[in-house]
Scaffold this active site. Structure first.
Site, mmCIF file in Angstrom:
data_model
loop_
_atom_site.group_PDB
_atom_site.id
_atom_site.type_symbol
_atom_site.label_atom_id
_atom_site.label_comp_id
_atom_site.label_asym_id
_atom_site.label_seq_id
_atom_site.Cartn_x
_atom_site.Cartn_y
_atom_site.Cartn_z
ATOM 1 N N GLY A 1 0.811 -1.210 0.000
ATOM 2 C CA GLY A 1 0.000 0.000 0.000
ATOM 3 C C GLY A 1 0.845 1.262 0.000
ATOM 4 O O GLY A 1 2.035 1.223 0.354
ATOM 5 N N ASN A 2 0.264 2.357 -0.441
ATOM 6 C CA ASN A 2 0.943 3.653 -0.374
ATOM 7 C C ASN A 2 -0.078 4.778 -0.354
ATOM 8 O O ASN A 2 -1.209 4.604 -0.815
ATOM 9 C CB ASN A 2 1.983 3.834 -1.496
ATOM 10 C CG ASN A 2 1.636 3.056 -2.736
ATOM 11 O OD1 ASN A 2 0.794 3.492 -3.512
ATOM 12 N ND2 ASN A 2 2.235 1.867 -2.907
ATOM 13 N N THR A 16 9.047 3.450 0.712
ATOM 14 C CA THR A 16 8.992 2.025 0.419
ATOM 15 C C THR A 16 9.483 1.253 1.652
ATOM 16 O O THR A 16 10.187 1.808 2.510
ATOM 17 C CB THR A 16 9.850 1.707 -0.828
ATOM 18 O OG1 THR A 16 9.614 0.365 -1.228
ATOM 19 C CG2 THR A 16 11.334 1.906 -0.570
ATOM 20 N N THR A 63 7.946 5.502 -2.135
ATOM 21 C CA THR A 63 7.271 4.298 -2.632
ATOM 22 C C THR A 63 7.586 4.072 -4.112
ATOM 23 O O THR A 63 7.680 5.028 -4.885
ATOM 24 C CB THR A 63 5.739 4.406 -2.440
ATOM 25 O OG1 THR A 63 5.134 3.347 -3.179
ATOM 26 C CG2 THR A 63 5.166 5.718 -2.969
ATOM 27 N N SER A 64 7.685 2.806 -4.487
ATOM 28 C CA SER A 64 7.994 2.491 -5.885
ATOM 29 C C SER A 64 6.775 2.717 -6.788
ATOM 30 O O SER A 64 6.899 2.729 -8.004
ATOM 31 C CB SER A 64 8.451 1.036 -5.994
ATOM 32 O OG SER A 64 7.412 0.184 -5.545
ATOM 33 N N GLU A 65 5.596 2.887 -6.175
ATOM 34 C CA GLU A 65 4.375 3.043 -6.987
ATOM 35 C C GLU A 65 3.949 4.500 -7.124
ATOM 36 O O GLU A 65 2.792 4.796 -7.425
ATOM 37 C CB GLU A 65 3.258 2.178 -6.397
ATOM 38 C CG GLU A 65 3.516 0.694 -6.644
ATOM 39 C CD GLU A 65 2.554 -0.244 -5.931
ATOM 40 O OE1 GLU A 65 1.841 0.194 -5.018
ATOM 41 O OE2 GLU A 65 2.547 -1.431 -6.290
ATOM 42 N N HIS A 83 -3.607 3.862 -2.110
ATOM 43 C CA HIS A 83 -3.572 2.562 -2.783
ATOM 44 C C HIS A 83 -3.405 1.481 -1.726
ATOM 45 O O HIS A 83 -2.553 1.600 -0.840
ATOM 46 C CB HIS A 83 -2.405 2.513 -3.777
ATOM 47 C CG HIS A 83 -2.024 1.108 -4.151
ATOM 48 N ND1 HIS A 83 -2.907 0.238 -4.746
ATOM 49 C CD2 HIS A 83 -0.874 0.408 -3.971
ATOM 50 C CE1 HIS A 83 -2.308 -0.923 -4.924
ATOM 51 N NE2 HIS A 83 -1.085 -0.842 -4.458
ATOM 52 N N HIS A 98 -4.613 -2.992 -0.580
ATOM 53 C CA HIS A 98 -4.974 -4.331 -1.044
ATOM 54 C C HIS A 98 -6.082 -4.917 -0.164
ATOM 55 O O HIS A 98 -5.879 -5.976 0.458
ATOM 56 C CB HIS A 98 -3.757 -5.260 -0.991
ATOM 57 C CG HIS A 98 -2.510 -4.701 -1.604
ATOM 58 N ND1 HIS A 98 -1.247 -4.992 -1.137
ATOM 59 C CD2 HIS A 98 -2.330 -3.853 -2.648
ATOM 60 C CE1 HIS A 98 -0.338 -4.369 -1.867
ATOM 61 N NE2 HIS A 98 -0.966 -3.653 -2.791
ATOM 62 N N HIS A 112 -4.275 -7.187 -8.294
ATOM 63 C CA HIS A 112 -3.410 -6.390 -7.427
ATOM 64 C C HIS A 112 -4.148 -5.813 -6.216
ATOM 65 O O HIS A 112 -3.899 -6.228 -5.092
ATOM 66 C CB HIS A 112 -2.767 -5.281 -8.269
ATOM 67 C CG HIS A 112 -1.741 -4.484 -7.539
ATOM 68 N ND1 HIS A 112 -0.720 -3.829 -8.159
ATOM 69 C CD2 HIS A 112 -1.581 -4.215 -6.227
ATOM 70 C CE1 HIS A 112 0.026 -3.208 -7.268
ATOM 71 N NE2 HIS A 112 -0.491 -3.435 -6.083
HETATM 72 ZN ZN LIG Z 1 0.166 -2.494 -4.378
#
Ligand SMILES: [Zn+2]
Length: 347
Positions: A103-104, A119, A148-150, A169, A171, A232
């Site tokens: 998550g982010n 991250t 974060t990588s996203e 974001h 899950h 995802h």
């Molecule tokens: Zn994710």
């Protein structure tokens, strides 16, 4: 840049940081497992010390004190956003919407800056000093930990949707269960879902963290505040971080309720279309997006109902304002009509 090596110390205290700064340090090298006291972290931030080791990737920028990014990152608006991000991170973890370091969360700060989560940190354990500042291209401009990588998914949403001030974001298991089936929940079942989320979109699958992953949500984010990410999880945007988290709650609870109802052995009843129109009118008044609000909503099919009685999953709508559940549906109806008319003509 002058580095001072503190990697031999298991605990780094304020006194260690003060001594290093007095010796002219602009960068501290820490042991990856070092315990850094909160006061020591505050001092590092105040003096603009870069940090290596300590879970931060080498070279992660820490804005020099007095620089524009450093001032922005320490502004009252930034500090309030950091507190809200931390509170929302804890909610996400407590509701089991984020697993491991998943998550982010981000918040749009000014014209070209975004505060985001780092991250490799659980959303239950976030501290203000863990957060990062990036520009709209995802380049980190402040913060000791790596972003974060996203982040690209977040920045693309901010670029595409001026009203989006925050992105979450996560899950959540029940919504993610839909995201792995290529189906979305039917609409016109529970009023709160219709008003706050409704008619959720589903992206194609892309590798997390890539530009393609970010691009996959773009066709949907102007007309949807909540999007299922295939295989995802979900992403939500809103005017505040708290509201974006609410939409995750509304969607996941809705999916969960449908799953529970499907076990009762009785069909789910649906809100009639004319009453659904009332809910969409409320949604319009609240300024919330919905693909069904485009143009004249009377011409749209408002409810996505399953073909099979008792089913709790339907194909996602297309991108258009009034597009039906499945592309080509009209073609099938036309083909069947043509075949029936041809058979009647022969009789
Ligand atoms: Zn994710």
């Amino acid at each position: 840049m002058k580095s001072v090596d503190l990697s031999g110390q298991k605990v780094v205290s304020a006194r260690d940081v003060e001594a290093a700064v007095a010796a002219g340090a602009t960068e501290l090298v820490l042991c990856p497992r070092a315990i850094v006291t909160p006061t020591a972290r505050d001092l590092m931030r105040r003096h603009g010390c870069a940090v290596r080791g300590d879970g931060a990737s080498p070279g992660t920028p820490v804005a020099s004190p007095g620089s524009a990014p450093a001032k922005l990152f320490a502004s009252p608006e930034a500090e309030a956003a950091k507190a809200e991000i931390i509170a929302v991170g804890r909610k996400l973890w407590q509701r089991q919407y984020v697993d491991g370091n998943g998550g982010n969360i981000s918040f749009r700060l000014g014209e070209n800056a975004v505060i985001c989560t780092p991250t490799l940190v659980s959303k239950a354990d976030l501290r203000p000093e863990d957060l990062c500042l990036v520009d709209f291209e995802g380049r980190q401009v402040a913060g000791a930990r790596a972003r974060t990588s996203e982040i690209l998914m977040h920045t693309e949403i901010y670029k595409a949707v001026p009203e989006a001030k925050a992105v979450v974001h996560c899950h959540p298991p029940h919504a993610t269960a839909y995201a792995i089936t290529g189906r979305v929940p039917p609409t016109c079942v529970i009023p709160e879902y219709e008003v706050f989320v409704g008619n959720v979109a589903l992206t194609r699958y892309e590798t997390p963290g890539t530009q393609e992953f970010a691009d996959a949500v773009l066709p949907f984010v102007r007309k949807h505040n909540t999007v299922l990410l295939a295989n995802h999880g979900i992403v939500c945007w809103a005017d505040t971080v708290t509201h974006a988290e609410w939409y995750a709650e509304v969607l996941d609870t809705y999916c969960w309720t449908l799953m529970l109802a499907s076990q009762l052995g009785a069909p789910i009843t649906h809100i009639p279309e004319e009453k659904a129109a009332d809910l969409l009118a409320i949604k319009k008044r609240l300024g919330l997006p919905d693909a069904r609000l485009d143009g004249d909503i009377k011409e749209c099919q408002l409810c996505d109902l399953p073909d099979l009685p008792g089913a709790i999953a339907v194909p996602p709508r297309g991108h258009g304002p009034c597009s039906g559940n499945d592309d080509g549906h009209d073609d099938i109806v036309q083909a069947v009509t043509d075949a029936v008319m041809a058979a009647l003509a022969k009789a």
